[in-house]
Scaffold this active site. Structure first.
Site, short mmCIF file in Angstrom:
data_model
loop_
_atom_site.label_atom_id
_atom_site.label_comp_id
_atom_site.label_asym_id
_atom_site.label_seq_id
_atom_site.Cartn_x
_atom_site.Cartn_y
_atom_site.Cartn_z
N LYS A 22 0.84 -1.21 0.00
CA LYS A 22 0.00 0.00 0.00
C LYS A 22 0.87 1.26 0.00
CE LYS A 22 -1.80 1.72 4.00
NZ LYS A 22 -1.60 3.14 4.25
N ASN A 23 1.86 1.28 0.90
CA ASN A 23 2.62 2.52 1.07
C ASN A 23 3.57 2.81 -0.08
OD1 ASN A 23 1.29 2.93 3.42
ND2 ASN A 23 3.04 2.60 4.78
N ARG A 92 -4.13 10.54 4.84
CA ARG A 92 -3.02 11.49 4.94
C ARG A 92 -2.13 11.48 3.70
NH1 ARG A 92 0.43 14.25 8.32
NH2 ARG A 92 2.63 13.86 7.93
N CYS A 116 -4.98 8.02 9.70
CA CYS A 116 -5.08 7.41 11.03
C CYS A 116 -4.85 8.48 12.09
CB CYS A 116 -4.00 6.35 11.19
SG CYS A 116 -4.39 4.79 10.41
N ARG A 121 0.63 14.62 13.39
CA ARG A 121 1.09 14.43 12.03
C ARG A 121 1.01 15.70 11.17
NH1 ARG A 121 -1.06 8.76 9.79
NH2 ARG A 121 1.05 8.46 9.08
N PRO A 122 1.75 16.72 11.53
CA PRO A 122 1.72 17.95 10.74
C PRO A 122 2.42 17.77 9.39
CG PRO A 122 3.38 18.10 12.46
CD PRO A 122 2.70 16.78 12.65
N ASP A 124 4.55 20.31 8.23
CA ASP A 124 5.49 21.43 8.18
C ASP A 124 6.75 21.12 7.38
OD1 ASP A 124 5.81 19.63 10.40
OD2 ASP A 124 7.42 20.91 11.14
N ASP A 307 5.38 0.91 12.03
CA ASP A 307 4.16 0.25 11.54
C ASP A 307 4.01 -1.16 12.08
OD1 ASP A 307 3.03 2.22 9.70
OD2 ASP A 307 4.93 1.97 8.65
N ARG A 400 -8.39 -0.60 4.99
CA ARG A 400 -7.55 0.42 4.34
C ARG A 400 -6.20 -0.17 3.94
NH1 ARG A 400 -6.61 5.61 7.67
NH2 ARG A 400 -5.44 5.93 5.76
#
Ligand code: UD1
Length: 418
Positions: A22-23, A92, A116, A121-122, A124, A307, A400
């Protein structure tokens, strides 16, 4: 509320075939925004996050179809610059469209991302990186509005932290920028190397992926490719942990053993037997010997992956009389599965970023709620050994990230009811 009943206890045996990652698939699908012509991406897992990404690509003007683990995408010269709120805030990774839209259009309007709920989880690091490329950034009505003044030129940028997503976003932007870019302190995860290989096959010039410095010579255009996604290392770790907790005996096929050494090493240290039959086949078994607790901390690749910590925690929770610890250094709120595991009879204490696990002999079935994707997987595998019916709520989380999860587990001997 979506739910699933796991009927335990069982012992897993047999063979399981690992799906595409997935990632790795998500950034590669998103990178097709950069491309012209028709691309074919294979070994794509059938997951809700993939379907969300396909809808996102369509909303930006691309044509995309999913059939039999293959996504066929027709690029467009007319990339739309606004990403829709409902698609971005669900996932995200969809913030990754910012880099490629900017590269194609010079202007992007992207809502702040979701995904999630594992910490704040910014974004920036993504945004500071874009600024280094001369992009002007404003936040308006919940959207990040990104705008270049004229042609985007290559740049040098050192990331504050090796963020996977920020590295991917900047790689995609730099691939079509004019001149040379040098990105330092980048993420080294296998999914970064896979994206680089994809971009290079499409005509980009990305060097150094897999190290902490990536150098990119911008190219004027990128063209269609045919590309297979790498195996899912997190799905692999999940099945390894599921077999481990049930003291089972399973052969995993279509894995990439080089990319999962973190979990292989830890499970061997605990006392399981893992035999790398070849580069893509792995055998896990338990010979009845004593199992030991371990102390681990999550780290960027090649360290122990954040993970995998939730699933490993379920395994450690069932090593009777042994104390283990897991320190989470990547996300500040990734222990949401702990309360639920304790409801099943585990004995886990959390102190800030450290979880101390006192192994118990048995877990008991209970009703539990999945709070996120990997924490959800941890509860499912705990349910495999709990005595009786474990009722898992909010199972949409695991859909997901796990292709055909019940089908694969049933083939290994698990029993479910709805
Ligand atoms: C990706 C993976 C996720 C994995 C994570 C770390 C995908 C779709 N997801 O997520 O499964 O757990 O890498 O390996 O590939 N951060 C900031 N500012 C930023 C960006 C990140 O502070 O601009 C922080 C995050 O809040 C987090 C940490 O850095 O605490 C790691 O984030 P990052 O590496 O960016 O993870 P993702 O790309 O979101």
């Amino acid at each position: 509320m979506s739910k699933l009943v796991v009927k335990g206890p069982v012992r897993l045996e047999g063979r399981v075939r690992i799906s595409g990652a997935k990632n790795a698939a998500l950034p590669i699908l998103i990178a097709t925004i950069l491309l012209k012509g028709e691309s074919v991406i294979t070994n794509v897992p059938n997951l809700t996050d993939i379907m969300t990404t396909i809808r996102l690509l369509r909303s930006l003007g691309l044509k995309a179809e999913f059939t039999n683990n293959t996504v066929t995408i027709m690029g467009t010269n007319d990339v739309r610059h606004i990403a829709p709120y409902e698609l971005i805030t669900n996932m995200r990774a969809s913030f990754l469209v910012a880099g490629p839209i900017l590269a194609r259009v010079g202007f992007a309007k992207v809502p702040y991302p979701g995904g999630c709920a594992i910490g704040t989880r910014p974004v920036d690091i993504h945004l500071n990186g874009f600024r280094a490329f001369g992009i002007d950034i404003r936040v308006e009505h919940g959207f990040v509005v990104l705008k270049s003044n004229g042609k985007i030129r290559g740049s040098k940028y050192t990331l504050d932290f090796p963020s996977v997503g920020a590295t991917q976003n900047l790689m995609m932007l730099a691939s079509l920028a004019e001149g040379t870019s040098v990105l330092k302190n980048v993420a080294k995860e296998p999914e970064i190397e896979d994206l680089a290989a994809f971009l290079n096959q499409a005509g980009a010039n990305v060097q150094g992926a897999g190290t902490d410095t990536i150098r990119i010579e911008g190219v004027p255009e990128m063209i269609n490719v045919n590309y297979p996604v790498i195996p899912d290392r997190i799905e692999t770790a999940t099945y390894l942990c599921a077999v481990a907790i049930t003291r089972g005996d399973v052969i995993l096929e279509k894995v990439n053993t080089a990319q999962i050494q973190d979990i292989i090493k830890v499970l061997r240290k605990v006392g399981y037997t893992l035999e790398e039959i070849d580069d893509e086949t792995l055998h896990i078994s338990y010979d009845g010997g004593d199992l030991k607790g371990v102390n681990i901390k999550t780290e960027p690749f090649p360290g122990f992956s954040t993970d995998n910590q939730a699933m490993l925690m379920s395994v450690l929770a069932m090593i009777d009389g042994e104390k283990s610890s897991i320190t989470e250094t990547i996300f500040e709120n990734r222990f949401m599965h702990v309360n639920e595991l304790n409801r099943m009879g585990a004995n886990i204490e959390v102190d800030g970023r450290k979880a101390v696990i006192h192994g118990v002999r048995n877990l008991s079935s209970s009703a539990v709620k999945m709070m996120d994707l990997r924490g959800g997987a941890a509860l499912l595998i705990a349910g495999l050994v709990a005595d009786g019916d474990t009722v898992l709520y909010n199972t949409y989380h695991i859909l997901r990230g796990y292709e055909d999860i019940t089908g694969k587990f049933i083939k290994l001997g698990a029993k479910f009811a709805h």
